[in-house]
Design an enzyme around this catalytic site. Structure first.
Site, mmCIF file in Angstrom:
data_model
loop_
_atom_site.group_PDB
_atom_site.id
_atom_site.type_symbol
_atom_site.label_atom_id
_atom_site.label_comp_id
_atom_site.label_asym_id
_atom_site.label_seq_id
_atom_site.Cartn_x
_atom_site.Cartn_y
_atom_site.Cartn_z
ATOM 1 N N CYS A 137 47.825 49.976 49.702
ATOM 2 C CA CYS A 137 47.276 51.332 49.567
ATOM 3 C C CYS A 137 45.891 51.395 48.935
ATOM 4 O O CYS A 137 44.983 52.047 49.467
ATOM 5 C CB CYS A 137 48.246 52.200 48.768
ATOM 6 N N ARG A 178 39.763 40.366 41.089
ATOM 7 C CA ARG A 178 40.383 39.517 42.102
ATOM 8 C C ARG A 178 41.893 39.455 41.881
ATOM 9 O O ARG A 178 42.521 38.407 42.040
ATOM 10 C CB ARG A 178 39.753 38.114 42.116
ATOM 11 N N SER A 179 42.489 40.593 41.526
ATOM 12 C CA SER A 179 43.938 40.632 41.365
ATOM 13 C C SER A 179 44.597 40.440 42.721
ATOM 14 O O SER A 179 44.023 40.756 43.767
ATOM 15 C CB SER A 179 44.364 41.970 40.761
ATOM 16 N N ASP A 190 35.528 37.499 39.302
ATOM 17 C CA ASP A 190 36.627 37.612 38.363
ATOM 18 C C ASP A 190 36.257 36.812 37.115
ATOM 19 O O ASP A 190 35.231 36.122 37.087
ATOM 20 C CB ASP A 190 37.928 37.087 38.980
ATOM 21 N N ILE A 191 37.104 36.882 36.102
ATOM 22 C CA ILE A 191 36.810 36.180 34.857
ATOM 23 C C ILE A 191 36.736 34.666 35.079
ATOM 24 O O ILE A 191 36.092 33.946 34.329
ATOM 25 C CB ILE A 191 37.867 36.541 33.779
#
Length: 334
Positions: free
Chosen positions: A152, A187-188, A210-211
């Protein structure tokens, strides 16, 4: 001749999510009219996250306003597995949404996999995720009757970029982001990585930040690959990636995080999908378009996905989600 007291027009246009959502809601309404009864969406809340509760409340309100049924079930996290399995077997439940994180580890991934594919309104089960990364648009590629569900929030960002005409409709379907360089800060596995993949599959060069570092998602030089590939950008940081990008999308869920506006390319388009404000007010001095939040679009996309699930289960030629698939959009036939 303008007087010296006249001020120049503001360089940045702020676009509110409700403007995008209203257009999509008109399409959803057409789909609901073809159904015999209101679609029933069940939400499971098994955490104490205020953002998740707010999202659930927004979903409830939007569903009531648009002819959907919504049931929020607040339960203990140790009971979530059995609750999902019961909803899978309940013929009165058309779609299931689970508000993550719950355990904040691999157990959450397991829960995503046990939601029945025919009720997975979030598109997080393995079959849908596989299709998304492999750029497969249907569950049944041979007959092309059952459309694959896309997650979603990433899809909501795509719909916003379509609304903003970032997608170039002169180009062939599937290549309409060709020429765009996009930075996604997050970047989950639930949002950031799927979003980078979707954008790259549609032709963009995407720097995923991302980290842990920077990765480049691309379909290769001249879009010579069918699906995207990923390259680690050794030694790169956001300072290397962001200035190259004409679109910057952020989703860092931390109150203390602020995107460094000095890295922003002049006239870039900026979109924030975090519940926090990742951009400070100074972004309006450099961006050409700024979308501060996307929540209302995400909820409408959720409803569109639910309509598609119902369409997939029907054996006749009635297609209640057809009105949500405008030619040239991501989900339309290639």
């Amino acid at each position: 001749m303008a007087s010296t007291t006249d001020s120049a027009p503001a360089p940045c246009k702020v676009v509110l999510a409700k403007n995008v959502a209203n257009r999509l809601l008109a399409e959803v309404d057409e789909g609901v009219k073809t159904l015999e009864k209101p679609p029933h969406l069940v939400g499971f809340l098994a955490n104490n996250d205020p953002a998740a509760l707010m999202y659930a409340q927004w979903t409830d309100k939007t569903c009531q306003e648009n002819g959907f049924r919504y049931s929020l079930r607040q339960i203990e996290r140790d009971d979530i597995e059995e609750a999902i399995l019961a909803a899978n077997a309940d013929p009165e439940v058309d779609g299931i949404i689970v508000y993550y994180p719950i355990f904040n580890n691999r157990q959450d991934q397991y829960l995503q996999q046990i939601v029945d594919v025919s009720k997975d309104v979030e598109g997080l089960s393995h079959r849908y995720i596989f299709n998304m990364y492999q750029n497969v648009r249907f569950l049944d590629p041979a007959t092309k009757r059952q459309k694959s569900i896309l997650p979603c929030t990433p899809l909501a960002v795509v719909k916003i970029l379509e609304y903003l005409n970032i997608y170039n409709t002169i180009l062939p379907h599937g290549n309409r982001l060709f020429g765009h360089t996009i930075c996604v800060v997050n970047r989950s596995e639930v949002v950031g990585r799927p979003l980078a993949a979707l954008l790259a599959n549609d032709g963009a060069c995407v720097y995923s930040v991302d980290i842990t570092g920077v990765q480049k998602f691309t379909r290769g030089e001249g879009l010579n690959k069918r699906t995207h590939e990923v390259h680690d950008m050794e030694g790169w940081t956001i300072k290397d990636a962001a200035p190259l990008c004409d679109v910057v999308i952020t989703g860092v869920p931390g109150e203390s995080y602020k995107f460094d506006t000095s890295l922003l390319r002049e006239g870039a388009v900026c979109v924030n999908f975090s519940s926090e404000k990742n951009f400070g007010p100074e972004v309006k001095q450099k961006a050409s378009i700024f979308v501060p939040s996307i929540g209302k679009v995400t909820i409408v996309v959720l409803q569109r996905n639910l309509l598609r699930l119902i369409q997939n289960k029907r054996l006749d030629d009635v297609k209640p989600a057809a009105a949500t698939e405008r030619p040239g959009t991501l989900e339309a036939d290639s």
